[in-house]
Write a protein that holds these residues in place. Structure first.
Motif, PDB file in Angstrom:
ATOM      1  N   UNK A 470      37.917  70.942   7.806  1.00 15.08           N
ATOM      2  CA  UNK A 470      38.059  71.766   8.947  1.00 15.08           C
ATOM      3  C   UNK A 470      37.190  71.577  10.060  1.00 15.08           C
ATOM      4  N   UNK A 471      37.459  72.137  11.161  1.00 15.59           N
ATOM      5  CA  UNK A 471      36.259  71.702  12.367  1.00 15.59           C
ATOM      6  C   UNK A 471      35.018  72.315  12.314  1.00 15.59           C
ATOM      7  N   UNK A 472      33.998  71.772  12.833  1.00 16.54           N
ATOM      8  CA  UNK A 472      32.684  71.942  12.785  1.00 16.54           C
ATOM      9  C   UNK A 472      32.087  71.917  14.098  1.00 16.54           C
ATOM     10  N   UNK A 473      30.884  72.638  14.477  1.00 16.94           N
ATOM     11  CA  UNK A 473      29.968  72.454  15.544  1.00 16.94           C
ATOM     12  C   UNK A 473      29.373  71.034  15.317  1.00 16.94           C
ATOM     13  N   UNK A 474      29.710  70.092  16.487  1.00 17.67           N
ATOM     14  CA  UNK A 474      29.050  68.645  16.185  1.00 17.67           C
ATOM     15  C   UNK A 474      27.734  68.437  17.223  1.00 17.67           C
ATOM     16  N   UNK A 475      27.642  69.480  18.493  1.00 15.12           N
ATOM     17  CA  UNK A 475      26.773  69.163  19.186  1.00 15.12           C
ATOM     18  C   UNK A 475      26.363  70.468  19.980  1.00 15.12           C
ATOM     19  N   UNK A 476      25.071  70.780  20.008  1.00 10.14           N
ATOM     20  CA  UNK A 476      24.679  72.129  20.639  1.00 10.14           C
ATOM     21  C   UNK A 476      23.404  71.905  21.557  1.00 10.14           C
ATOM     22  N   UNK A 477      23.688  72.453  22.746  1.00 10.71           N
ATOM     23  CA  UNK A 477      22.658  72.045  23.724  1.00 10.71           C
ATOM     24  C   UNK A 477      22.152  73.417  24.367  1.00 10.71           C
ATOM     25  N   UNK A 478      20.926  73.753  24.186  1.00 10.13           N
ATOM     26  CA  UNK A 478      20.070  74.775  24.549  1.00 10.13           C
ATOM     27  C   UNK A 478      19.004  74.469  25.649  1.00 10.13           C
ATOM     28  N   UNK A 479      19.593  74.302  27.040  1.00 13.50           N
ATOM     29  CA  UNK A 479      18.680  73.687  28.054  1.00 13.50           C
ATOM     30  C   UNK A 479      18.079  74.478  28.915  1.00 13.50           C
ATOM     31  N   UNK A 480      17.767  74.072  29.894  1.00 14.56           N
ATOM     32  CA  UNK A 480      17.081  75.136  31.001  1.00 14.56           C
ATOM     33  C   UNK A 480      18.146  75.552  32.025  1.00 14.56           C
ATOM     34  N   UNK A 481      18.029  76.695  32.479  1.00 17.45           N
ATOM     35  CA  UNK A 481      18.682  77.386  33.376  1.00 17.45           C
ATOM     36  C   UNK A 481      20.000  77.588  32.575  1.00 17.45           C
ATOM     37  N   UNK A 482      21.156  77.139  33.193  1.00 21.63           N
ATOM     38  CA  UNK A 482      22.472  77.228  32.748  1.00 21.63           C
ATOM     39  C   UNK A 482      22.877  75.932  31.817  1.00 21.63           C
ATOM     40  N   UNK A 483      21.998  75.229  31.455  1.00 20.74           N
ATOM     41  CA  UNK A 483      22.422  73.904  30.901  1.00 20.74           C
ATOM     42  C   UNK A 483      22.774  74.188  29.232  1.00 20.74           C
ATOM     43  N   UNK A 484      23.924  74.908  28.973  1.00 28.97           N
ATOM     44  CA  UNK A 484      24.287  75.297  27.867  1.00 28.97           C
ATOM     45  C   UNK A 484      25.479  74.643  27.440  1.00 28.97           C
ATOM     46  N   UNK A 485      25.593  73.937  26.197  1.00 23.56           N
ATOM     47  CA  UNK A 485      26.888  73.176  25.966  1.00 23.56           C
ATOM     48  C   UNK A 485      27.196  73.412  24.475  1.00 23.56           C
ATOM     49  N   UNK A 486      28.313  73.423  23.867  1.00 27.93           N
ATOM     50  CA  UNK A 486      28.735  73.576  22.563  1.00 27.93           C
ATOM     51  C   UNK A 486      30.020  72.413  22.243  1.00 27.93           C
ATOM     52  N   UNK A 487      29.754  71.672  21.430  1.00 23.38           N
ATOM     53  CA  UNK A 487      30.723  70.516  21.034  1.00 23.38           C
ATOM     54  C   UNK A 487      31.211  70.883  19.423  1.00 23.38           C
ATOM     55  N   UNK A 488      32.708  70.900  19.469  1.00 17.15           N
ATOM     56  CA  UNK A 488      33.360  70.973  18.349  1.00 17.15           C
ATOM     57  C   UNK A 488      34.119  69.613  17.853  1.00 17.15           C
ATOM     58  N   UNK A 489      33.947  69.260  16.692  1.00 18.18           N
ATOM     59  CA  UNK A 489      34.594  68.020  16.342  1.00 18.18           C
ATOM     60  C   UNK A 489      35.625  68.302  15.236  1.00 18.18           C
ATOM     61  N   UNK A 490      36.743  67.388  15.527  1.00 18.85           N
ATOM     62  CA  UNK A 490      37.870  67.719  14.491  1.00 18.85           C
ATOM     63  C   UNK A 490      38.050  66.709  13.398  1.00 18.85           C
ATOM     64  N   UNK A 491      37.662  66.830  12.081  1.00 15.79           N
ATOM     65  CA  UNK A 491      37.505  65.701  11.322  1.00 15.79           C
ATOM     66  C   UNK A 491      38.798  65.611  10.332  1.00 15.79           C
ATOM     67  N   UNK A 492      39.864  66.366  10.600  1.00 16.30           N
ATOM     68  CA  UNK A 492      40.874  66.777   9.559  1.00 16.30           C
ATOM     69  C   UNK A 492      41.745  65.624   9.487  1.00 16.30           C
ATOM     70  N   UNK A 493      41.680  64.626  10.457  1.00 16.88           N
ATOM     71  CA  UNK A 493      42.904  63.607  10.408  1.00 16.88           C
ATOM     72  C   UNK A 493      44.214  64.090  10.978  1.00 16.88           C
ATOM     73  N   UNK A 494      44.192  65.320  11.730  1.00 16.72           N
ATOM     74  CA  UNK A 494      45.462  65.656  12.382  1.00 16.72           C
ATOM     75  C   UNK A 494      45.129  66.586  13.509  1.00 16.72           C
ATOM     76  N   UNK A 495      46.001  66.837  14.536  1.00 15.84           N
ATOM     77  CA  UNK A 495      45.773  67.728  15.597  1.00 15.84           C
ATOM     78  C   UNK A 495      45.726  69.104  15.197  1.00 15.84           C
ATOM     79  N   UNK A 496      45.098  69.793  15.522  1.00 18.26           N
ATOM     80  CA  UNK A 496      44.563  71.289  15.388  1.00 18.26           C
ATOM     81  C   UNK A 496      45.194  72.144  16.387  1.00 18.26           C
ATOM     82  N   UNK A 497      45.626  73.249  16.105  1.00 17.14           N
ATOM     83  CA  UNK A 497      45.908  74.243  17.100  1.00 17.14           C
ATOM     84  C   UNK A 497      44.730  75.262  17.261  1.00 17.14           C
ATOM     85  N   UNK A 498      44.228  75.226  18.452  1.00 18.95           N
ATOM     86  CA  UNK A 498      42.904  76.099  18.619  1.00 18.95           C
ATOM     87  C   UNK A 498      42.973  77.459  18.680  1.00 18.95           C
ATOM     88  N   UNK A 499      44.289  77.979  18.972  1.00 23.24           N
ATOM     89  CA  UNK A 499      44.568  79.222  19.193  1.00 23.24           C
ATOM     90  C   UNK A 499      44.417  79.992  17.747  1.00 23.24           C
TER      91      UNK A 499
END
Length: 626
Positions: A470-499
């Motif tokens: 299943x999906x998992x968090x692949x990158x996390x950015x907790x930077x200065x001010x509003x530099x906040x990013x969160x990346x999710x990776x799909x390793x499942x081998x198929x397209x997934x419905x994010x809903x």
């Protein structure tokens, strides 16, 4: 509020004492044995003067002590709101106390005289508003000689509440300086140490976090609705809410209803009432000449109208906003300014004895209207908007320019098969391997043109030789001010419905959060691909999705990823208040093929993540798994 415990013991002790004394102690004697029985108030002792062993029973005393413990009552344990007292003794019985959660109910180590006897003070710390009530087990050990009986009581400590009548208008009308106020409103302006709120009555207030409390400053954005409780404080003529003890996020994306007051004559600023609390936070549209001067350790911007200095732009306005003003020094500008405070005579940072009206400017050069600027100055402003390097995933776009037009684009041969420009837009074809090259962009204002050379890296599609469940968090950015990013990776081998997925955010303040903010995802995510969520105020990367609710975390906030309600990954440890990843970029190790499905276990950053410096966008937009 102090609560006195209620207990019923006098009659019960007497009853159990009498019952205990009525018990018969049986002894056995022989012809050569003499037995002596001595009766005390609550204990029977048998002494023999022969070799015969006599059994002395303490059953009656144990029963009596159990009765004393069973008779003890603590009143109102289902709705505790303040400190209370626990007895240290009941007649000849002493009591010791402990609790299952000393962060919520803490019992003093020593007893002190209170009213009719010795008591322990039980100090209560209520959960913050918006959190769940706290269930605490209170344990009592009743002691009589060497006998003990333990009894437990279940207590419910109520979470703090926000007052119903918490309008900013009423706060200004009724609050006293250094008193406690509760307000609710929508964020419409930001500065270095806080933000401004407006309520439904159109009243304003500044929320200020002192240097000691800046770690509690939440990453609010314009349009967030919040409820707060804090100290009503005065700073010169500014009446503000200082260092909120309670912060509750209500919602995001709210309309901001603040209409600027247009001043046709900038010197009207000097006639503002410096005693009117309701003017603090008002937005004014001002047209004057922008200047910049240094005094001591401060370099401030000033507005001058017909040789009269009318306003000071607060040096704690957002740093990006102050930087946007620099190219306009010496120009006549029109700005929307938020009235902050008034420095009376003798407090001026520029000239002793001269008062100053201080304003916050929050905006970019799109919010600055200037007259009399040369084409060269306008071109310099727009050239500075183009980042000179960056990573490219699915799209690449130029910023919106205030003055210039794009007159020419030249793409280097290294990129020309994967990057094209037509009719003002770039088209990206992601390569099988990363490609790096340059793009030369020519901007023109009037008869003046100049080039900027941008180095771009077109990122390859992510590939994986191993599939995950299943999906998992692949990158996390907790930077200065509003530099906040969160990346999710799909390793499942198929397209997934994010809903089918949600992200839970446990926003921790001064106590560990137990109730999350839940965000439902949408769209789809292809096999081997990533999706990057980012805060709209961030400047180091352009995400796939702007989501200020997700990307509003600090380094002590917990993130949990769920699929159809089942935990599939987590960052941090739920229920534990600690800063585990502040001012850092984390990239999931390539050896990790599945998420951390236990959000309650000890969180070990080093075992799961590679660490990079603050504000690093390294690797954002793609992920490799072994």
């Amino acid at each position: 509020m102090k609560k006195k415990v209620f207990f019923l013991f006098a009659a019960l002790i007497l009853a159990f004492s009498l019952a205990a004394c009525d018990q018969k102690t049986t002894t056995t004697t022989s012809s050569d044995t003499t037995t002596t029985t001595t009766t005390l108030s609550s204990e029977t002792t048998t002494t023999t003067t022969s070799e015969t062993t006599t059994t002395t029973t303490t059953t009656s005393l144990q029963t009596w002590l159990q009765g004393v413990a069973d008779a003890y009552v603590i009143d109102d344990l289902t709705g505790i709101e303040g400190d209370f007292y626990l007895p240290a003794e009941i007649g000849d019985v002493t009591i010791s106390w402990s609790t299952s959660n000393s962060a919520i109910i803490s019992v003093a180590t020593g007893a002190s005289l209170h009213e009719a006897g010795l008591y322990y003070l039980a100090t209560v710390t209520r959960p913050n508003a918006g959190q769940n009530n706290s269930i605490v087990l209170i344990s009592a050990v009743f002691h009589f000689g060497e006998l003990t009986v333990t009894r437990s009581f279940t207590a419910t400590v109520l979470a703090q509440t926000i007052e119903v009548n918490n309008s900013i208008f009423l706060a200004h009308a009724n609050a006293t300086v250094d008193g406690t106020v509760s307000v609710s409103g929508v964020v419409y302006g930001l500065y270095k140490y806080g933000y401004f709120l407006v309520d439904d009555t159109g009243s304003f207030i500044s929320v200020y976090y002192s240097a000691a409390s800046t770690t509690n400053l939440p990453n609010v954005v314009v349009g967030d609705k919040v409820s707060l409780t804090g100290t009503y404080a005065q700073y010169h003529n500014l009446y503000q809410l200082k260092d909120p003890s309670v912060y509750t996020f209500v919602s995001s994306g709210n309309d901001v209803d603040v209409t600027p007051v247009v001043l046709t004559d900038a010197t009207d600023i000097l006639s503002l009432s410096t005693t009117d609390k309701y003017l603090n936070g008002q937005v004014y549209t001002v047209t004057a000449t922008l200047t910049q001067q240094a005094q001591g350790t401060y370099t401030n911007f000033y507005l001058v109208y017909q040789d009269t200095r009318v306003a000071t732009i607060y040096y704690n306005s957002p740093a990006a906003s102050l930087a946007a003003l620099l190219p306009y020094v010496g120009q006549v500008v029109t700005l929307n300014l938020i009235y902050y405070t008034y420095y009376e005579d003798g407090s001026s940072l520029l000239e002793t004895g001269v008062p100053e009206f201080w304003f916050v400017f929050e905006g970019s050069d799109e919010d600055i209207q200037a007259s009399g600027m040369t084409d060269e100055a306008k071109l310099a402003i727009d050239l500075a908007k183009i980042a000179e390097s960056g990573n490219v995933l699915e799209t690449y776009a130029l910023p919106e320019f205030s003055f210039a037009t794009v007159s020419n684009v030249v793409i280097a041969t290294e990129l020309e098969n994967n990057l094209t420009y037509n009719a003002g837009a770039f088209t990206v074809t992601r390569p099988t391997e990363d490609l790096t090259g340059t793009v030369t962009i020519t901007l023109t204002v009037g008869e003046v043109s100049d080039d900027v050379v941008v180095t771009l890296t077109l990122k390859a599609n992510s590939t994986s030789t191993t599939t995950g469940d299943d999906l998992f968090f692949s990158q996390y950015v907790e930077g200065t001010s509003y530099n906040k990013y969160l990346e999710i990776f799909n390793p499942t081998g198929q397209t997934v419905d994010l809903s089918e997925y949600t992200i839970e955010i446990y926003q921790q303040k001064d106590v560990a959060a137990t109730t999350p903010l839940v965000v439902e995802l949408s769209g789809s995510l292809a096999a081997g691909d990533v999706i990057v969520y980012g805060n709209s105020g961030g400047t180091i990367f352009t995400p796939d999705v702007f989501n200020n609710t997700i990307c509003n975390f600090n380094g002590n906030d917990i993130l949990v990823l769920k699929h159809n309600g089942v935990v599939i990954d987590s960052i941090g440890q739920v229920g534990i208040l600690t800063v585990f990843s502040a001012d850092v970029t984390l990239i999931r190790k390539s050896s990790i093929s599945a998420g951390d499905t236990d959000p309650f276990d000890v969180y070990d950053v080093a075992s799961q993540w590679d660490t990079y410096s603050v504000d690093s966008a390294e690797g954002l937009g793609s992920h490799t798994m072994d």
